[in-house]
Design a protein around this motif. Sequence first.
Motif, PDB file in Angstrom:
ATOM      1  N   ILE A 113       0.852  -1.111  -0.070  1.00 57.00           N
ATOM      2  CA  ILE A 113       0.050  -0.083   0.256  1.00 57.00           C
ATOM      3  C   ILE A 113       0.855   1.222   0.135  1.00 57.00           C
ATOM      4  O   ILE A 113       0.563   2.415  -0.569  1.00 57.00           O
ATOM      5  N   GLY A 114       1.981   1.286   0.759  1.00 54.70           N
ATOM      6  CA  GLY A 114       2.740   2.593   0.758  1.00 54.70           C
ATOM      7  C   GLY A 114       3.639   2.452  -0.615  1.00 54.70           C
ATOM      8  O   GLY A 114       3.768   3.844  -0.867  1.00 54.70           O
ATOM      9  N   SER A 115       3.816   1.550  -1.308  1.00 53.81           N
ATOM     10  CA  SER A 115       4.683   1.978  -2.499  1.00 53.81           C
ATOM     11  C   SER A 115       3.543   2.567  -3.455  1.00 53.81           C
ATOM     12  O   SER A 115       4.003   3.345  -4.394  1.00 53.81           O
ATOM     13  N   LEU A 116       2.209   2.218  -3.399  1.00 48.51           N
ATOM     14  CA  LEU A 116       1.256   2.799  -4.354  1.00 48.51           C
ATOM     15  C   LEU A 116       0.966   4.335  -3.978  1.00 48.51           C
ATOM     16  O   LEU A 116       0.877   5.081  -4.862  1.00 48.51           O
ATOM     17  N   SER A 117       1.677   4.766  -2.673  1.00 52.55           N
ATOM     18  CA  SER A 117       1.245   6.195  -2.335  1.00 52.55           C
ATOM     19  C   SER A 117       2.803   6.831  -2.205  1.00 52.55           C
ATOM     20  O   SER A 117       2.810   7.935  -2.035  1.00 52.55           O
ATOM     21  N   GLY A 118       3.788   6.032  -2.799  1.00 52.93           N
ATOM     22  CA  GLY A 118       5.157   6.546  -2.656  1.00 52.93           C
ATOM     23  C   GLY A 118       6.213   6.412  -1.641  1.00 52.93           C
ATOM     24  O   GLY A 118       7.255   6.786  -1.598  1.00 52.93           O
ATOM     25  N   ASN A 119       5.727   5.634  -0.571  1.00 55.18           N
ATOM     26  CA  ASN A 119       6.571   5.592   0.605  1.00 55.18           C
ATOM     27  C   ASN A 119       6.287   4.113   1.103  1.00 55.18           C
ATOM     28  O   ASN A 119       5.616   3.846   2.081  1.00 55.18           O
ATOM     29  N   ALA A 120       6.963   3.106   0.612  1.00 51.36           N
ATOM     30  CA  ALA A 120       7.014   1.637   1.036  1.00 51.36           C
ATOM     31  C   ALA A 120       7.642   1.378   2.347  1.00 51.36           C
ATOM     32  O   ALA A 120       6.953   0.600   3.103  1.00 51.36           O
ATOM     33  N   GLY A 121       8.433   2.125   2.858  1.00 50.99           N
ATOM     34  CA  GLY A 121       9.050   1.954   4.007  1.00 50.99           C
ATOM     35  C   GLY A 121       8.157   2.422   5.059  1.00 50.99           C
ATOM     36  O   GLY A 121       7.938   1.689   6.165  1.00 50.99           O
ATOM     37  N   ALA A 122       7.526   3.540   5.020  1.00 48.98           N
ATOM     38  CA  ALA A 122       6.698   3.992   6.126  1.00 48.98           C
ATOM     39  C   ALA A 122       5.345   2.952   6.108  1.00 48.98           C
ATOM     40  O   ALA A 122       4.951   2.551   7.259  1.00 48.98           O
TER      41      ALA A 122
END
Length: 75
Positions: A41-50
């Motif tokens: 889900i974070g990768s879809l919004s640009g921040n996979a780590g968070a």
Amino acid sequence: MTKLAIPFAFVAAIAIAGCGTTTGQRSGSGALMGAAGGALIGSLSGNAGAGALIGTGAGAIGGYLYDQHQKGHID
């Protein structure tokens, strides 16, 4: 394709979050699935780590609560 990935990740996380027989196993499996779902889900919004960090915490708590429910400590 990404519209189907998010609901699938949630269903998979819920199904696998309770795997194990001890509190540690259930919390650990929940944390791993939460991390995977959060990273997706974070990768879809640009921040996979968070997303992975948030998912790890949520998954661990979910696995622990499931364990306590299975043991009859909470309703």
